[in-house]
Design an enzyme around this catalytic site. Structure first.
Site: not given
Ligand code: NDP
Length: 492
Positions: A55, A128, A338
């Site tokens: 990303h 997404n 993350y």
């Protein structure tokens, strides 16, 4: 007219010679004492932070989420507490596999990450534009992503690596089919749906839990490029999606997305024909209809790309009271991965940067670390328990227990029904229009034609079997396009 301001060093001293370096005489070498020259070059050398491994190329905007329907029977989350309630959001869209300079119209899933700045903390729904994903276990993620990046020898993207991996991991088939359909090349970020993708849970004020999937339906309508159009734009306007989003918002065409949920009870989860926590599967709408919740409107371009978009950091770990995790393995893996990525990419205090900061109270005993710029807790205690401050744990935020199916730690086996990788992709192909079917087959043939090398036939044949298992018309179309002859007895 704007009041004139002195140009200064980083320490605030006025700079008299902004462009000309100090030298020994008019034609002599430069002097070390011209510190501003060093400061300027040194700062420039450090302008880039590590780009996201996935990303990397993205676009972002601020906006508002407004509740349009009451879902308080499912959740006590404050942001959903009453119709008309507004919550500020920041949304970052992205492509996945390419580097920061890659083209926006690449065939790729699109990231759709939303940060809701709620009074109970920030809620990040990091999804997404597809309801499913290529893998269902986070242990596979680094291997999978390696195949989407550059070949270690040629340093080029490699269709052989991609299809080798996909064909050896048939659980990817559902996502690969969506990627190869025209939804794999959306017209920017305004004309595509978003999905929370994972299964989450909702808890109401009676402490009752249901499972939930989040969907954002574009209110602009779906628009996609054909493969040829997307390919042409890669060279004509590689920043198509970025430009489109900024221009639309500047011109008052604020993109809107309707947030909807699907809800599954615990009893339904136990008897559902597929594992409801499997990220490669959807919940059919006929069984779990979409329920309206609210609308996101993006109405403000950030005034500085780096400060807001590049430094934005989303984490599925950021949930708020009334919204919970589920046993979805990919979700569980992302809870860890993350924030870890952000600490590496931006630093341990990334949560204090303006775009990431919760605008409401943040109180804890985390202190110090690189780039601590928010006062660091001042003179308040940095330990607990202590006899001085008034920070308390509030019982009303206590979670409710999960009922576990197994108490054995170290359970590595797949779920019983996890091997059906074909029914849902087949269902999707069956509902496509004839034109969408033809485009999808063409796109797959084009993409698989890039497979090369000594394993070419083996990879093609293995992947063809998966397509046939999903739908024989799909398999035949691809085989024909690739010039592979199929023995008719194979279809019986
Ligand atoms: P439905 O007919 O009720 O829903 C089909 C869904 O597919 C719609 O949400 C539609 O999105 C979406 N869709 C249409 N074309 C594509 C495409 N090329 N790529 C991705 N999504 C597409 O059927 P079911 O709920 O029974 O699902 C059938 C299949 O549809 C599934 O196996 C799955 O592959 C796919 N799908 C299902 C979703 C779900 O949550 N149930 C979500 C998205 C896809 P839209 O309405 O925006 O046009």
């Amino acid at each position: 007219m704007n009041k004139k301001k002195n140009v200064t060093t980083a320490a605030g001293a006025p700079v008299k010679h902004y462009e000309d370096s100090q030298s020994v005489g008019a034609r002599g070498p430069l002097l070390l004492q011209d510190y501003f020259l060093h400061e300027k070059l040194a700062h420039f050398n450090r302008e880039r932070i590590p780009e996201r491994i996935v990303h990397a190329k993205g676009s972002g905007a601020y906006g508002t989420f407004t509740v349009t329907h009451d879902i308080s029977k499912y959740t006590r989350a404050k942001l959903f507490s009453k119709i008309g309630k507004e919550t500020k959001v920041f949304v970052r869209f992205s492509t996945v596999g390419g580097e920061k300079g890659s083209a926006d119209t690449e065939r790729d899933p699109r990231g759709f990450a939303v940060k809701f700045y709620t009074e109970d903390g920030n809620w990040d729904l990091v999804g997404n534009n597809t309801p499913v994903f290529f893998i269902k276990d986070p242990k596979k993620f680094p291997d999978f992503i390696h195949t989407q990046k550059r070949d270690p020898y040629t340093n080029c993207k490699s269709p052989t690596m991609m299809w080798d991996y996909w064909s050896l991991n048939p659980e990817s088939l559902h996502q690969v089919l969506i990627l190869m359909s025209d939804r794999g090349t959306p017209v920017g970020y305004r004309f595509m749906n978003g999905y929370g993708s994972h299964t989450f849970s909702l808890v109401n004020d009676k402490n009752e839990r249901v499972y939930v999937k989040f969907h954002y339906k574009t209110m602009q309508g779906i628009k996609t490029f054909t493969d040829a159009e997307a390919a042409e734009l890669k060279s004509k306007d590689p920043d198509f999606s970025q430009r489109d989003l900024v221009n639309a918002i500047d011109n008052g065409h604020f993109p809107k997305y309707a947030l909807k949920i699907q809800v599954m009870t615990n009893d339904q989860a136990k008897t559902f024909k597929w594992n409801p926590f499997d990220l490669t599967k959807v919940w059919p709408h006929a069984d779990f209809p979409l329920i309206d919740v609210g609308v996101i409107e993006l109405n403000e371009n950030p005034d500085n790309y780096f400060a807001h978009v590049e430094q934005s950091a989303f984490a599925p770990a950021n949930l708020v009271d009334g919204i919970g995790f589920s046993p979805d393995k990919m979700l569980q893996g992302r809870i860890l991965a993350y924030p870890d990525a952000h600490r590496y990419r931006i630093g341990v205090n990334y949560d204090s940067l303006p775009v990431n900061k919760c605008p409401y109270a943040v109180n804890n005993y985390h202190r110090d670390g690189t780039m601590r710029f928010d006062g660091n807790g001042g003179n308040t205690p940095n330990y607990r328990p202590n006899s001085f401050d008034t920070l308390v744990e509030d019982d009303k935020y206590k979670g409710i227990p999960y009922e576990l199916e197994s108490n054995v730690a170290g359970y590595f086996d797949r779920n019983e029904n996890d091997d059906d990788h074909f029914t849902q992709p087949g269902n999707l192909f069956k509902i496509m229009t004839p034109e969408a079917k033809a485009n999808t087959i063409n796109n797959i043939v084009g993409a698989m034609s890039g497979i090369s090398g000594i394993k070419k036939d083996e990879i093609i044949n293995r992947q063809l079997c998966h397509w046939f298992r999903a739908d024989s018309q799909l398999g035949m179309g691809i085989a024909k396009g690739l010039g592979v002859e199929i023995d008719p007895s194979f279809l019986k």
